[in-house]
Design a protein around this motif. Structure first.
Motif, PDB file in Angstrom:
ATOM      1  N   CYS A   1      -6.276  -7.466   0.919  1.00 35.70           N
ATOM      2  CA  CYS A   1      -6.150  -6.764   0.238  1.00 35.70           C
ATOM      3  C   CYS A   1      -5.306  -5.865   0.041  1.00 35.70           C
ATOM      4  O   CYS A   1      -5.148  -5.084   0.122  1.00 35.70           O
ATOM      5  N   VAL A   2      -3.991  -5.830  -1.074  1.00 34.76           N
ATOM      6  CA  VAL A   2      -3.789  -4.734  -1.923  1.00 34.76           C
ATOM      7  C   VAL A   2      -4.923  -3.938  -3.102  1.00 34.76           C
ATOM      8  O   VAL A   2      -4.866  -4.038  -3.640  1.00 34.76           O
ATOM      9  N   THR A   3      -4.585  -2.534  -2.446  1.00 38.50           N
ATOM     10  CA  THR A   3      -6.258  -1.823  -3.256  1.00 38.50           C
ATOM     11  C   THR A   3      -5.197  -0.379  -2.579  1.00 38.50           C
ATOM     12  O   THR A   3      -4.838   0.192  -1.718  1.00 38.50           O
TER      13      THR A   3
ATOM     14  N   LEU B   1       2.844  -8.337  -0.351  1.00 36.48           N
ATOM     15  CA  LEU B   1       2.190  -9.279  -1.072  1.00 36.48           C
ATOM     16  C   LEU B   1       2.884 -10.826  -1.762  1.00 36.48           C
ATOM     17  O   LEU B   1       2.651 -12.035  -1.528  1.00 36.48           O
ATOM     18  N   ARG B   2       3.884 -10.114  -2.910  1.00 39.20           N
ATOM     19  CA  ARG B   2       4.832 -11.573  -3.075  1.00 39.20           C
ATOM     20  C   ARG B   2       5.501 -11.783  -2.543  1.00 39.20           C
ATOM     21  O   ARG B   2       5.829 -12.704  -3.068  1.00 39.20           O
TER      22      ARG B   2
ATOM     23  N   ASP C   1      -4.674  -8.464  -5.327  1.00 42.16           N
ATOM     24  CA  ASP C   1      -3.517  -7.377  -5.264  1.00 42.16           C
ATOM     25  C   ASP C   1      -4.114  -6.285  -6.338  1.00 42.16           C
ATOM     26  O   ASP C   1      -4.286  -6.507  -7.863  1.00 42.16           O
ATOM     27  N   GLU C   2      -4.996  -5.556  -6.155  1.00 44.10           N
ATOM     28  CA  GLU C   2      -5.712  -4.651  -6.898  1.00 44.10           C
ATOM     29  C   GLU C   2      -6.063  -5.142  -8.072  1.00 44.10           C
ATOM     30  O   GLU C   2      -6.023  -5.129  -8.515  1.00 44.10           O
TER      31      GLU C   2
ATOM     32  N   SER D   1      -4.607 -11.057  -8.877  1.00 43.75           N
ATOM     33  CA  SER D   1      -3.559 -10.203  -8.790  1.00 43.75           C
ATOM     34  C   SER D   1      -4.782  -9.544 -10.275  1.00 43.75           C
ATOM     35  O   SER D   1      -5.086 -10.018 -11.104  1.00 43.75           O
TER      36      SER D   1
ATOM     37  N   LYS E   1       3.659  -2.364  -1.183  1.00 44.22           N
ATOM     38  CA  LYS E   1       3.004  -3.218  -1.525  1.00 44.22           C
ATOM     39  C   LYS E   1       2.237  -4.169  -2.297  1.00 44.22           C
ATOM     40  O   LYS E   1       2.547  -5.643  -1.262  1.00 44.22           O
ATOM     41  N   SER E   2       2.800  -3.762  -2.787  1.00 43.11           N
ATOM     42  CA  SER E   2       3.153  -5.410  -4.664  1.00 43.11           C
ATOM     43  C   SER E   2       4.152  -6.474  -3.547  1.00 43.11           C
ATOM     44  O   SER E   2       3.530  -7.771  -3.997  1.00 43.11           O
TER      45      SER E   2
END
Lengths: 225, 237
Positions: free
Chosen positions: B191-193, B51-52, B161-162, B86, B47-48
């Motif tokens: 949104c990463v969660t 996002l990156r 990011d979280e 983030s 996930k992260s």
């Protein structure tokens, strides 16, 4: 906004932070003074004169104090991953390189400005117009050293042991400018003809151009994951 | 197809390798303006990293990302459409709140910097601490400043990011309202969660990653509890 304007924004931010904390400046200056003093006390006064050691010690001191300063360049971007904040902005990686290089150049020149009179004092260097030319050599050497130092500090900061990594990466690349600058300084202080000096200055200039170009080309690759 | 017809964010066959480890495998999806998309998955799902890659902070091994039809890895201007929030604040502790925001505004080439910064400080309820160094800020103040920094240039796509990590109940509520406001203003949020419940009410779509690949990409189901049960089955190895 132009690349130079962005570079100035980044350099101004670094200078402001250093002005507030004075972390690198105090550490590098103290370190430089200690190196100058240690050699004075460690030498055999009967066989080695201060005048003989002077030029080499000046350049060794500048090189090592630069390492301390350069280590700080990207360390301050580590807190709260601030470097990512810059990389997210719509600016070229070259602007970031130029900004960091400019800030490093200013830091090292400030350390140099403090170290230079102490070197004259501790090593009994005669105050002559030749010292102005030595200062010019220092400026020339600092340009290349800070360019390659900016690249290596960007590499080192991505490793787990950044403080240890930078000297290991940097020292081999510091040998040529230290050697060229020391040779030029010996000739300047010895009152040798200008012809003998020009070759070493050309080497320094070549080092500056080659490593500034190399660092500028590799920097974007280094900062991108 | 015109600009307005094209999806705002296009992630195309994205692959990211770390040596022999494949972190992302053929990940493709799009996000339109006005969408709030949750990106879910277990630890190590990618996930992260995804996002990156979308933010232009990591280069994909293969595939690409376009925002407003600009490639984020080739065109620096594409990043002007993005904001990232983030658990890292991207702030300098030796600068004041105002200086941090001014620096961010200058990096984005914004005009009327002073006015924008004052408005952002007021929105973040930090006007009274504008000239204090960030060093002494509480976690909540830091997070409010980080949100102000990420949204200062009003990015049409906000990446989170979280973002709820270590936020208290009040700060979480504020962030939720902020996301709702972004959606209502026609901006997109990805949104990463780990906890879908935090943004469930304002979410429009859900994407689940497992081992670097998308296992579902669907409109937000009405029943969160039923989704949780299905999610556990989706991410089970």
């Amino acid at each position: 906004m132009s690349i130079f304007r962005m570079a100035w924004v980044i350099a101004a931010k670094d200078l402001r932070i250093e002005y507030r904390s004075r972390t690198a400046l105090h550490t590098a200056t103290l370190f430089a003074v200690l190196v100058l003093l240690i050699v004075v006390f460690a030498r055999d006064g009967g066989t080695v004169s201060l005048a003989t050691l002077g030029p080499s010690v000046l350049w060794i001191t500048i090189a090592l104090a630069s390492l301390v300063t350069l280590n700080r360049a990207f360390m301050l971007e580590r807190e709260h991953s601030a470097l990512d904040g810059i990389l997210l902005a719509p600016i070229s990686r070259s602007a970031l390189f130029l900004g960091k290089w400019l800030a490093n150049l200013v830091f090292v020149l400030v350390v140099l400005t403090i170290t230079f009179p102490l070197w004259i004092l501790f090593y009994g260097v005669a105050v002559t117009p030749a010292l102005l030319l030595v200062a010019g050599v220092a400026l020339l050497a600092t340009v290349g050293v800070t360019a390659i130092g900016t690249l290596f500090s960007a590499i080192a900061v991505r490793t787990r042991h950044a403080e240890l990594m930078l000297p290991v990466l940097m020292l081999p690349f510091l040998l040529p400018p230290v050697y060229f600058a020391a040779q030029a300084t010996v000739r300047l202080l010895g009152g040798r003809p200008l012809d003998e000096l020009l070759g070493w200055l050309r080497f320094l200039l070549l080092y500056d151009i080659a490593f500034a170009m190399l660092a500028a080309m590799l920097f974007p690759v280094v900062v991108d994951e | 197809m015109t600009d307005s017809d094209s999806p705002f964010l296009v992630v195309r066959a994205l692959e990211r390798r770390f040596g022999a480890v494949v972190a992302l495998r053929e990940v493709s999806f799009t996000v339109e303006r006005g969408e709030v998309v949750l990106l879910l998955g277990p630890n190590g799902a990618g996930k992260s990293t995804l996002l990156r890659c979308i933010a232009g902070l990591a280069r994909p091994t293969r595939g690409g990302v376009t925002v407003a039809q600009q490639d984020v890895h080739r065109d620096a201007n594409a990043r002007s459409h993005l904001g990232l929030l983030s658990h890292h604040a991207f702030l300098y502790e030796d600068l004041t709140a105002r200086e941090n925001l001014r620096f961010a505004a200058q990096l984005h080439g914004l005009d009327s910097v002073a006015e924008r910064v004052e408005v952002a400080l007021a929105d973040a309820r930090l006007t009274s601490r504008a000239d204090s160094r960030v060093f002494g800020f509480s976690r909540g103040m830091m997070q409010r400043l980080a949100i102000a920094r990420a949204t200062l240039h009003q990015p049409p796509l906000l990446l989170l990011d979280e973002p709820f990590t270590s936020l208290d109940v009040a700060a979480s509520g504020e962030l939720r309202e902020r996301v709702r406001g972004e959606r209502d203003a026609g901006r997109a949020v990805l949104c990463v969660t780990h906890e879908p419940g935090e943004l469930w009410e304002v979410t429009t779509r859900v994407i689940v990653l497992r081992s670097g690949a998308i296992v579902t990409d669907e409109p937000r189901p009405d029943d969160l509890q039923a989704f949780r049960a299905r999610y556990d089955a989706l991410v089970a190895e």
